[in-house]
Write an enzyme that holds these catalytic residues in place. Structure first.
Site, PDB file in Angstrom:
ATOM      1  N   ASP A 141       0.856  -1.197   0.000  1.00  0.00           N
ATOM      2  CA  ASP A 141       0.000   0.000   0.000  1.00  0.00           C
ATOM      3  C   ASP A 141       0.893   1.248   0.000  1.00  0.00           C
ATOM      4  O   ASP A 141       0.899   2.026   0.956  1.00  0.00           O
ATOM      5  CB  ASP A 141      -0.969   0.012   1.192  1.00  0.00           C
ATOM      6  CG  ASP A 141      -0.256  -0.040   2.544  1.00  0.00           C
ATOM      7  OD1 ASP A 141      -0.863   0.409   3.545  1.00  0.00           O
ATOM      8  OD2 ASP A 141       0.911  -0.469   2.615  1.00  0.00           O
ATOM      9  N   ASP A 188       6.641   1.363   1.992  1.00  0.00           N
ATOM     10  CA  ASP A 188       6.356   0.395   0.921  1.00  0.00           C
ATOM     11  C   ASP A 188       7.206   0.706  -0.311  1.00  0.00           C
ATOM     12  O   ASP A 188       7.672  -0.186  -1.003  1.00  0.00           O
ATOM     13  CB  ASP A 188       4.888   0.459   0.510  1.00  0.00           C
ATOM     14  CG  ASP A 188       3.927   0.148   1.634  1.00  0.00           C
ATOM     15  OD1 ASP A 188       3.697   1.030   2.482  1.00  0.00           O
ATOM     16  OD2 ASP A 188       3.415  -0.978   1.684  1.00  0.00           O
ATOM     17  N   ASN A 217      -2.555   2.618   3.528  1.00  0.00           N
ATOM     18  CA  ASN A 217      -1.985   3.942   3.823  1.00  0.00           C
ATOM     19  C   ASN A 217      -2.806   5.057   3.180  1.00  0.00           C
ATOM     20  O   ASN A 217      -2.930   6.147   3.722  1.00  0.00           O
ATOM     21  CB  ASN A 217      -0.541   4.032   3.303  1.00  0.00           C
ATOM     22  CG  ASN A 217       0.423   3.296   4.199  1.00  0.00           C
ATOM     23  OD1 ASN A 217       0.236   3.259   5.418  1.00  0.00           O
ATOM     24  ND2 ASN A 217       1.435   2.688   3.614  1.00  0.00           N
ATOM     25  N   THR A 273       2.838  -6.131   2.831  1.00  0.00           N
ATOM     26  CA  THR A 273       3.331  -5.002   3.632  1.00  0.00           C
ATOM     27  C   THR A 273       2.230  -3.963   3.867  1.00  0.00           C
ATOM     28  O   THR A 273       2.504  -2.797   4.146  1.00  0.00           O
ATOM     29  CB  THR A 273       4.533  -4.315   2.955  1.00  0.00           C
ATOM     30  OG1 THR A 273       4.090  -3.750   1.692  1.00  0.00           O
ATOM     31  CG2 THR A 273       5.667  -5.288   2.728  1.00  0.00           C
ATOM     32  N   PHE A 315      -0.707  -0.896  12.660  1.00  0.00           N
ATOM     33  CA  PHE A 315      -1.647  -0.380  11.668  1.00  0.00           C
ATOM     34  C   PHE A 315      -2.173  -1.452  10.697  1.00  0.00           C
ATOM     35  O   PHE A 315      -3.388  -1.517  10.451  1.00  0.00           O
ATOM     36  CB  PHE A 315      -0.983   0.754  10.873  1.00  0.00           C
ATOM     37  CG  PHE A 315      -1.829   1.251   9.729  1.00  0.00           C
ATOM     38  CD1 PHE A 315      -1.588   0.819   8.441  1.00  0.00           C
ATOM     39  CD2 PHE A 315      -2.877   2.137   9.954  1.00  0.00           C
ATOM     40  CE1 PHE A 315      -2.373   1.263   7.385  1.00  0.00           C
ATOM     41  CE2 PHE A 315      -3.671   2.592   8.902  1.00  0.00           C
ATOM     42  CZ  PHE A 315      -3.422   2.141   7.609  1.00  0.00           C
ATOM     43  N   ASN A 316      -1.309  -2.251  10.083  1.00  0.00           N
ATOM     44  CA  ASN A 316      -1.766  -3.203   9.064  1.00  0.00           C
ATOM     45  C   ASN A 316      -2.760  -4.215   9.642  1.00  0.00           C
ATOM     46  O   ASN A 316      -3.774  -4.536   9.021  1.00  0.00           O
ATOM     47  CB  ASN A 316      -0.584  -3.944   8.439  1.00  0.00           C
ATOM     48  CG  ASN A 316       0.260  -3.043   7.560  1.00  0.00           C
ATOM     49  OD1 ASN A 316      -0.229  -2.040   7.035  1.00  0.00           O
ATOM     50  ND2 ASN A 316       1.540  -3.384   7.416  1.00  0.00           N
ATOM     51  N   HIS A 334       9.599   0.330   7.946  1.00  0.00           N
ATOM     52  CA  HIS A 334       8.966  -0.937   8.322  1.00  0.00           C
ATOM     53  C   HIS A 334       9.015  -1.991   7.206  1.00  0.00           C
ATOM     54  O   HIS A 334       9.557  -3.071   7.366  1.00  0.00           O
ATOM     55  CB  HIS A 334       7.484  -0.713   8.667  1.00  0.00           C
ATOM     56  CG  HIS A 334       7.211   0.340   9.677  1.00  0.00           C
ATOM     57  ND1 HIS A 334       7.395   0.161  11.030  1.00  0.00           N
ATOM     58  CD2 HIS A 334       6.728   1.598   9.528  1.00  0.00           C
ATOM     59  CE1 HIS A 334       7.031   1.258  11.676  1.00  0.00           C
ATOM     60  NE2 HIS A 334       6.634   2.145  10.795  1.00  0.00           N
ATOM     61  N   ASP A 335       8.397  -1.663   6.075  1.00  0.00           N
ATOM     62  CA  ASP A 335       8.168  -2.681   5.035  1.00  0.00           C
ATOM     63  C   ASP A 335       9.451  -3.197   4.416  1.00  0.00           C
ATOM     64  O   ASP A 335       9.527  -4.366   4.009  1.00  0.00           O
ATOM     65  CB  ASP A 335       7.251  -2.099   3.945  1.00  0.00           C
ATOM     66  CG  ASP A 335       5.901  -1.706   4.500  1.00  0.00           C
ATOM     67  OD1 ASP A 335       5.259  -0.815   3.938  1.00  0.00           O
ATOM     68  OD2 ASP A 335       5.479  -2.283   5.534  1.00  0.00           O
TER      69      ASP A 335
END
Ligand code: RIB
Ligand code: CA
Length: 312
Positions: free
Chosen positions: A10, A15, A39, A126, A167-168, A241-242
Site C-alpha cells: 500500500d 512500501d 496507507n 506489507t 496499523f496493518n 517498516h516494510d
C-alpha cells in the site's frame, strides 16, 4: 539461490523503499506487485505503485489492484502519515493505468502461486492483509503451495495504531486472523523489529550522492517520512517498516526470529487488532508462526544502500 516473491503493498513511503529493494536485490525475483487499500485509498496506492515502476523501468513486472477496504470495517487510512497522495513530497511520473494487469490482485496472487513450482513463492504482504485472506478463501490450495509468508505487521510489545495494535493488522484484524490461522509458515516482521530500522539523519545522508531517479526518490521519501514521524510520532528517524520484510527474504541472516503462536484479538474493546504472540518456551514446539526480534542494523542499511544504488 534466487528467491521468488510477490509483494502485496500500500505505497506509502516505506512500501516504496520495500519495492525498490524487491526490484533491485540480485537474489530476489519479484514476480508481481499487488495493491491494497491501507496507507491511502486503493486508487492512490495503485497509482503510486505504477509511478514507482515507471520511474524505475520495471513496468514488465505485473501490477494488479486488489481490495479497496478491509473485510468488515471501513478503511481508515494513514494519510496523516503518508499524505494526500500517499507519497507526498515525492516527484513521480504520472501513472499509466493502461499498464495495470486486468486481473484482480487476488487472482494474480492465486495464479502466481499455482503456476510457479510448489514451495517456491514467498508472499510478502506489507499492508493490510485483505488480499491475502481473500486469496486463501478463494483458493485454499495456495496454503500448502506457498513457500512462506513474510509479512510486515503486528507487534508483540507496543503498537502504533493503538497502544497494542499495529496499523496493518489494526486496519483489517479479520484478514490478519485468516492469514495467521491458515497453517502455512508465517514470519511476523512487527514493530518490535522494524523500529530498529530507523532512517536517522546519518543514514539519510548516505543516499545524498546517488545521482539516479532511485536516489532522488529515496531522499524525498526519507525526508518527508522523517518530517511526519518527527511531528506526529515524536520519533527522530522514521522506521522503514516494510523494507525489513523484503530484506529478511533477501538475506534471512539479517533477522533473528523465534517460533511463537500468534493470535489476533478480534473482540477486545481496547485490544482489537492486537497480535498476541505466545513466546512462552513450552509453546514454541510445532509453531508455524515466527516473530522477528533482532535486526542486524548496519548490514540492513548496507543492503538497502546496495539495492537502491543498483537502480536507475
Ligand atoms: O505499521 C506500519 C505499517 O503500516 C507499514 O506497512 C506502513 O506502510 C503502514 O502501512
Ligand atoms: Ca505498508
Amino acid at each position: 539461490m534466487t528467491t521468488k516473491l510477490l509483494l502485496d503493498c500500500d505505497p506509502g513511503y516505506d512500501d516504496a523503499i520495500a519495492l525498490m529493494l524487491a526490484y533491485a536485490h540480485p537474489e530476489l525475483e519479484l514476480l508481481a506487485v499487488t495493491t491494497v487499500g491501507g496507507n491511502q485509498s486503493l486508487d492512490k496506492v495503485t497509482a503510486n505503485a505504477l509511478s514507482i515502476a515507471q520511474a524505475l523501468g520495471k513496468t514488465h513486472i505485473p501490477i494488479a489492484r486488489g481490495a479497496d477496504r478491509p473485510l468488515v470495517e471501513p478503511l481508515r487510512d494513514a494519510s496523516f502519515i503518508h499524505g494526500a497522495t500517499g507519497l507526498d513530497g515525492v516527484a513521480l511520473p504520472a501513472p499509466d493505468f493502461a499498464l495495470l494487469d486486468s486481473r484482480h490482485a487476488v487472482n494474480v496472487i492465486i495464479d502466481t502461486v499455482m503456476q510457479e513450482p510448489a514451495g517456491t513463492v514467498t508472499l510478502v504482504p506489507t499492508g493490510p492483509l485483505t488480499n491475502i485472506a481473500l486469496a486463501v478463501r478463494l483458493e485454499p490450495r495456495i496454503v500448502e503451495r506457498v513457500k512462506e509468508v513474510v509479512l510486515m505487521g503486528g507487534a508483540y510489545a507496543m503498537g502504533n495504531a493503538s497502544p497494542v495494535a499495529e496499523f496493518n493488522v489494526f486496519t483489517d484484524p479479520e484478514a490478519a486472523h485468516i492469514v495467521f490461522d491458515a497453517g502455512w509458515k508465517v514470519t511476523m516482521v512487527g514493530l518490535d523489529l522494524t523500529h530498529q530500522a530507523r532512517a536517522y539523519e546519518p543514514i539519510r545522508r548516505r543516499f545524498n550522492d546517488l545521482d539516479s531517479a532511485a536516489g532522488r526518490m529515496t531522499r524525498e521519501i526519507l525526508t518527508n517520512f522523517a518530517d511526519t514521524y518527527r511531528r506526529l510520532r515524536r520519533m527522530d528517524g522514521p522506521p522503514v517498516h516494510d523494507a525489513c520484510a523484503v530484506a529478511l527474504v533477501a538475506d534471512p541472516s539479517l533477522v533473528a526470529c523465534e517460533p511463537a503462536p500468534v493470535t489476533v484479538e478480534l473482540h477486545g474493546g481496547a485490544t482489537r487488532g492486537m497480535t498476541v504472540a505466545d513466546r512462552r518456551p513450552d509453546r514454541a514446539a510445532g509453531a508455524t508462526t515466527f516473530v522477528a526480534t533482532q535486526l542486524a542494523v548496519d548490514r540492513f542499511w548496507d543492503l538497502a544502500f546496495d539495492c537502491i544504488g543498483r537502480l536507475p
